[in-house]
Structures are given as C-alpha cells and as structure tokens.
Motif scaffolding. Sequence first.
Motif, short mmCIF file in Angstrom:
data_model
loop_
_atom_site.label_atom_id
_atom_site.label_comp_id
_atom_site.label_asym_id
_atom_site.label_seq_id
_atom_site.Cartn_x
_atom_site.Cartn_y
_atom_site.Cartn_z
N TRP A 308 0.92 -1.10 -0.16
CA TRP A 308 -0.30 -0.03 -0.66
C TRP A 308 1.51 1.54 -0.11
CZ3 TRP A 308 -5.14 0.31 3.74
CH2 TRP A 308 -6.04 -0.79 3.35
N TYR A 312 0.70 3.80 -3.88
CA TYR A 312 -0.02 5.08 -3.29
C TYR A 312 0.25 6.62 -4.72
CZ TYR A 312 -1.21 4.56 1.24
OH TYR A 312 -1.41 4.46 3.26
N LYS A 318 -3.16 8.63 -2.16
CA LYS A 318 -3.14 8.05 -2.04
C LYS A 318 -5.06 8.24 -0.51
CE LYS A 318 -2.50 7.19 3.67
NZ LYS A 318 -4.60 7.67 4.04
#
Length: 331
Positions: A308, A312, A318
């Motif tokens: 993760w 982004y 994000k």
Amino acid sequence: MLKKVCIAAIAVITLAMTVQGASAKQIIRVGMGDAADSDQGYGARFFKQAVESESNGEIEVQLFPGGQLGTETEMLQNVRRGTLDLCYVGIGNAVPFVKELGTLTMPYLIESHYDAIKATTGDLASHWNKLCTEKGGFRILHWGYSNFRFITNSKQPVKKLADIKGMKIRIPQNKILMATYKSWGANPVPMAWSETFTALQQGVVDGQDNPYIVNYTSKFHEVQSYLTEVHYQYSLQPMIVGQRTWNKWDAKTKEVISRAAQETQQYWTAYQILEAANAKEGMIKGGVKVSTLEDEAQWKKLAIENVWPEYYDFIGGKANLDMVLKALGKK
C-alpha cells in the motif's frame, strides 16, 4: 405489357428495399480474453440476448471469445480507437490508461462479494466512469464479478506463508500483483495469458492465480494439483466502450445497450455466486486438493504494510484508497 413492366419494377424496388433493410442491421462486436464457457462468456451471451431482444433484432451482437481479437490490452486500445465496439478486460489491464483504477487492485482492499459490489456501484461507479471518460477515452458499461484470485500450483499444498516461499507463480503484467507476491517471498513471473497453460504444463512456472470458474474452464486441474483459497484480490472484469463509438451511437442504441448492460451486471452477480461452487466441485473431482490458509492474517499484514504505501502514486494518490475504504466502512 405496361402492367407487367410496372409489376416487375415494383418487385425490383421491393427486393432492393429488403436487401437494404437487411444490410442496415447494426452490428456490435465484443472482444473477450476468456473462453466462451467462462463466466465472462456467459455474461457476454446474456448481454447479446438482451440487446438483440430489446432492439427487436435491429442490433446484432457478435462475440469473439478466447482472445480472437488480441490480448485484453490490444482490445482495449482498439476500443479506444473506435475500431472495436466493446470488450471485457480484467481491471488491471485498464490501469495503464486510467491509473486511479489501480485502487481496485490493491491487496486486501476488497474482501467480500459485498465489498466488490459496493466499490463499483452508486457514487463510486459514477466516479470511476468520470475518470475513464476524461482520462482514458472510454466508459464502463457494466462490471463483471469473477470472485477471488485463488492460487493453484503443482508442487505442494499451500496452507501457510512458508509454503509459498520461492514458488514461481504466473501473474499478468501488473506491478501491484508482483509486489504482493514478493512481499510473501514468492517468485512472481509476468506472462501472457495465452502462454499460461503451456507454461504450467511444462513446469516453466509452478502455479498461477484465478477465480474458480476461470481455473476450471481453463482446465488447470489437468496441470495443477493444489489450490489455495486466498482472498487478497477480487477479480473485476468491466465491459468497456470507447467514447468514439459511444458518441456516434444514436440515443436509441445507447438506451438499449445501457439497459442490457445493467441487466447483465445483475445476472453476472447471481451467476458467479451459484457457479463458483460448481466449478470448485469440478476442480476437486479433477483431482485438485483445496486448502484454506491457516495464517491469512499474516498474508494480509505483509501485503498491506509492504504494498500500500509504495503504490499510492501508482493509483493516483492515497486519497483514492481512502475514498474506497470510507465507502466500504473500513475507515
């Protein structure tokens, strides 16, 4: 004599009008990467029947399964150019054109059928389509739900993280999938779909991942001995139309296509839930041993912590991930 000439002339005109009417039937071509007997194929056939019925036969839908018109990336390119009307693609193959769609491929973001539907309907469906239209030159007509990408292999049962270490797993060209497998200590091998069965058969790779129906209709039970139910990514397969094609269609055609597409999305959801169980049974009868993970929480932790934060930017920021998490009630 004049009467006979008039009758003959009328007959010729009538025949010409009939031929012209027959040739005026609108043809819509649909490209697919998966086989005709896959869930993608069943969805496409339902769409075809719906369009032809609702248009009273004025529109004919022609289906081209099994990569007849090229790879999914090639078909999507042609749809954007307007040289192909419609195509089904795995969501990952649309990410190079609209990177925000990569949000939907993040590991363990979608963890249930409910999550998959919630992430692709309502306000989020409108959000993705706005991005696709503005940045990709195409729009999503409906979403196809193909369940989780379960891992198959020919080496050993995979029940815990240590079992997959070093295993060569075929993946599509997808950076997030590659990073996810590396976070688990596996060896992901990007490979074209058309080469996958032969690579498994010859031992070039140890395994691959796909939903039950794809695994079964692709006959992977003939070259794989083990399957593990891991829930890291849900396979989404949207039907896509290029803006050039959409803009040239008249209002009536757009209405018929849109209505048929929405009916297909509803049908596909029910079909997937019912047929996945049958495909699983078929895999088991074919000799495949099915396992569940004993430590999936650890798989999830590693994927989220390692993938993760690094991706982004790859998915457009994000904020895209946070938006979906909020919609799913996870934030």
